[in-house]
Design a protein around this motif. Structure first.
Motif, mmCIF file in Angstrom:
data_model
loop_
_atom_site.group_PDB
_atom_site.id
_atom_site.type_symbol
_atom_site.label_atom_id
_atom_site.label_comp_id
_atom_site.label_asym_id
_atom_site.label_seq_id
_atom_site.Cartn_x
_atom_site.Cartn_y
_atom_site.Cartn_z
ATOM 1 N N LEU A 52 -40.783 -10.853 -24.026
ATOM 2 C CA LEU A 52 -41.488 -9.849 -23.257
ATOM 3 C C LEU A 52 -42.102 -9.339 -23.521
ATOM 4 C CD1 LEU A 52 -38.242 -8.148 -21.160
ATOM 5 C CD2 LEU A 52 -39.983 -9.694 -20.676
ATOM 6 N N THR A 53 -42.421 -9.096 -25.420
ATOM 7 C CA THR A 53 -43.137 -8.692 -25.568
ATOM 8 C C THR A 53 -45.097 -9.596 -25.809
ATOM 9 O OG1 THR A 53 -42.325 -7.034 -27.082
ATOM 10 C CG2 THR A 53 -44.389 -7.689 -27.950
ATOM 11 N N LYS A 54 -44.421 -11.113 -26.351
ATOM 12 C CA LYS A 54 -44.712 -11.912 -26.516
ATOM 13 C C LYS A 54 -45.762 -12.807 -25.184
ATOM 14 C CE LYS A 54 -45.654 -16.993 -28.345
ATOM 15 N NZ LYS A 54 -44.336 -18.185 -28.514
ATOM 16 N N ALA A 55 -45.421 -11.773 -23.632
ATOM 17 C CA ALA A 55 -45.620 -12.554 -22.929
ATOM 18 C C ALA A 55 -46.614 -11.540 -22.101
ATOM 19 C CB ALA A 55 -44.941 -12.797 -21.293
ATOM 20 N N GLY A 56 -46.564 -10.525 -23.267
ATOM 21 C CA GLY A 56 -47.698 -9.047 -22.489
ATOM 22 C C GLY A 56 -46.888 -8.146 -21.797
ATOM 23 N N TYR A 57 -46.074 -8.356 -21.471
ATOM 24 C CA TYR A 57 -45.172 -7.526 -20.475
ATOM 25 C C TYR A 57 -44.901 -6.107 -20.795
ATOM 26 C CZ TYR A 57 -45.038 -11.109 -17.305
ATOM 27 O OH TYR A 57 -45.331 -12.676 -16.408
ATOM 28 N N ILE A 58 -44.449 -6.343 -21.857
ATOM 29 C CA ILE A 58 -44.332 -4.833 -23.100
ATOM 30 C C ILE A 58 -44.453 -4.695 -24.274
ATOM 31 C CG2 ILE A 58 -41.702 -4.679 -22.129
ATOM 32 C CD1 ILE A 58 -40.454 -5.723 -24.164
ATOM 33 N N ALA A 59 -45.030 -3.721 -24.675
ATOM 34 C CA ALA A 59 -45.989 -3.046 -25.877
ATOM 35 C C ALA A 59 -44.797 -2.380 -26.766
ATOM 36 C CB ALA A 59 -47.061 -2.066 -25.896
ATOM 37 N N ALA A 60 -44.452 -3.359 -28.094
ATOM 38 C CA ALA A 60 -43.562 -2.453 -28.575
ATOM 39 C C ALA A 60 -44.433 -1.793 -30.437
ATOM 40 C CB ALA A 60 -42.851 -3.586 -29.619
ATOM 41 N N ASP A 61 -43.823 -0.186 -30.066
ATOM 42 C CA ASP A 61 -44.445 0.765 -30.808
ATOM 43 C C ASP A 61 -43.640 0.739 -32.322
ATOM 44 O OD1 ASP A 61 -46.225 2.607 -32.191
ATOM 45 O OD2 ASP A 61 -46.668 3.518 -30.569
ATOM 46 N N PRO A 62 -43.623 0.148 -33.643
ATOM 47 C CA PRO A 62 -42.865 0.384 -34.261
ATOM 48 C C PRO A 62 -43.134 2.090 -34.890
ATOM 49 C CG PRO A 62 -44.604 -1.068 -34.827
ATOM 50 C CD PRO A 62 -44.849 -0.287 -33.404
ATOM 51 N N ASP A 63 -44.616 2.907 -35.088
ATOM 52 C CA ASP A 63 -45.036 4.307 -35.131
ATOM 53 C C ASP A 63 -44.518 4.978 -34.233
ATOM 54 O OD1 ASP A 63 -46.049 3.142 -37.400
ATOM 55 O OD2 ASP A 63 -47.382 1.916 -36.004
ATOM 56 N N ALA A 64 -44.459 5.246 -33.424
ATOM 57 C CA ALA A 64 -44.093 6.342 -31.880
ATOM 58 C C ALA A 64 -42.252 6.596 -32.492
ATOM 59 C CB ALA A 64 -44.157 5.615 -30.625
ATOM 60 N N ALA A 65 -42.215 7.442 -31.839
ATOM 61 C CA ALA A 65 -41.008 8.313 -32.446
ATOM 62 C C ALA A 65 -40.249 7.876 -31.248
ATOM 63 C CB ALA A 65 -41.395 10.572 -32.085
ATOM 64 N N ALA A 66 -38.504 7.680 -30.371
ATOM 65 C CA ALA A 66 -37.447 7.453 -30.210
ATOM 66 C C ALA A 66 -37.684 8.509 -28.906
ATOM 67 C CB ALA A 66 -36.205 7.193 -30.680
ATOM 68 N N VAL A 67 -38.682 7.926 -28.293
ATOM 69 C CA VAL A 67 -39.121 8.452 -26.699
ATOM 70 C C VAL A 67 -37.354 9.521 -26.103
ATOM 71 C CG1 VAL A 67 -39.560 9.218 -24.416
ATOM 72 C CG2 VAL A 67 -41.342 7.271 -26.280
ATOM 73 N N THR A 68 -36.623 9.076 -26.148
ATOM 74 C CA THR A 68 -35.581 8.887 -24.585
ATOM 75 C C THR A 68 -34.896 9.645 -25.671
ATOM 76 O OG1 THR A 68 -34.175 6.840 -25.724
ATOM 77 C CG2 THR A 68 -35.591 6.925 -23.691
ATOM 78 N N ASP A 69 -34.539 9.693 -27.478
ATOM 79 C CA ASP A 69 -32.889 11.079 -28.673
ATOM 80 C C ASP A 69 -34.885 11.183 -29.650
ATOM 81 O OD1 ASP A 69 -30.647 9.278 -30.262
ATOM 82 O OD2 ASP A 69 -31.317 10.629 -29.362
#
Length: 198
Positions: A52-69
């Motif tokens: 999904l990331t490769k297709a451009g449907y989602i973005a992966a952010d390794p530096d973001a804080a875990a938004v839901t936790d």
């Protein structure tokens, strides 16, 4: 892509439509929503996320804080959790997928996922999916009944009990679908959805 893979993709896009999540939280939500506890391994989820990331449907952010936790503190030496979020293309892909109402929308692999996100589907699409699912199950009931009648004299009591259980399960789902279709026709679900939006 397999039917199960397509259903997983839709489920991931639907959950990320609500909020960004890291893989662990996403897997937990998928299990809670869809009951896939025994079959949804990280070995299944992460290749889906990568595609999904490769297709451009989602973005992966390794530096973001875990938004839901956000209270989770990573131990030293461990990588930060990667947070996945839906892109504009992903939102469009999800909306397009939710408009599909053909046979794959009511098969065993896809129906539960689509039903979980019915609130984001128009009434006409919901009706086509519900009616298609009911028709498929009614055909299954007929086939199982015919098969059971032909093999009744050769079957032992356990086989007969398993057949009875299967028939009752499908009959319950057909009844449930009929009730949903009747409510959809009467417009109750749309009015309930409008009230929850306000």
């Amino acid at each position: 892509m397999t039917r199960r893979g397509a259903a997983l993709e839709l489920a991931v896009l639907g959950l990320l439509h609500d909020a960004p999540m890291h893989g662990y939280e996403l897997r937990k939500q998928l299990i809670a929503l869809l009951g896939w506890g025994r079959v949804l391994s990280y070995g299944t989820l992460y290749p889906c996320l990568k595609a999904l990331t490769k297709a451009g449907y989602i973005a992966a952010d390794p530096d973001a804080a875990a938004v839901t936790d956000a209270t989770v503190v990573e131990p030293r030496g461990r990588r930060n959790r990667i947070v996945y979020q839906l892109t504009a293309e992903g939102k469009e892909r999800f909306a397009t997928a939710m408009e599909e109402s053909g046979p794959t929308a009511w098969d065993d692999e896809s129906f539960g996922v689509r039903f979980a996100f019915f609130g984001r589907t128009d009434s006409r699409t919901r009706m086509r999916i519900l009616e298609g699912r009911r028709t498929r199950l009614e055909e299954r009931l007929d086939n199982v009944r015919q098969s059971a009648a032909r093999g009744r004299e050769r079957a032992d009591s356990y086989t007969l009990e398993l057949q009875r259980h299967g028939l009752e399960s499908v009959e319950r789902e057909v009844k449930w679908l009929t009730e949903l279709i009747d409510r959809e026709r009467s417009g109750q679900d749309d009015s309930a959805q409008r009230q929850s939006d306000h």
